[in-house]
Motif scaffolding. Sequence first.
Motif: not given
Length: 125
Positions: A1-4, A20-25, A46-49, A114-117
């Motif tokens: 599970m990617p971390k933000v 929104a992020l939690n609901n998308n995994g 994390p993979e994204v900040v 969507d941008i993070i994905k």
Amino acid sequence: MPKVLIIEDEQQIRMVYSFALNNNGFEVLEAPDAVTGLKLLDEHKPEVVLLDMLMPGISGLDFLKQNNVHHRYPDTKIIAFSNIETPRVVEEAKKEGVVRYFLKVDITPHQMVDIIKQLLSEKSA
């Protein structure tokens, strides 16, 4: 599970993006300020900040510069979002490793998901 990691001083904004992020995994870490954000960044890598550029105390830009974030965490994607978009700040942020810069009014939490994905799929491709 990617971390933000969301570094944002406004609790309601953190809460909406986190939902929104939690609901998308995504696993979401939240920091109300740059000091807490750096601690979570060091501990969890994390993979994204998702970084607010206007915070009391240390601004997002100063956070990036003072902590050499881009060089310490070259694999972490940094997305800046703010209420200001001056060309100088955007240019400096990009020099400090910001891959995308958005005005908060121009983007919804679902668009950010969507941008993070997309960023993470580019990274793995």
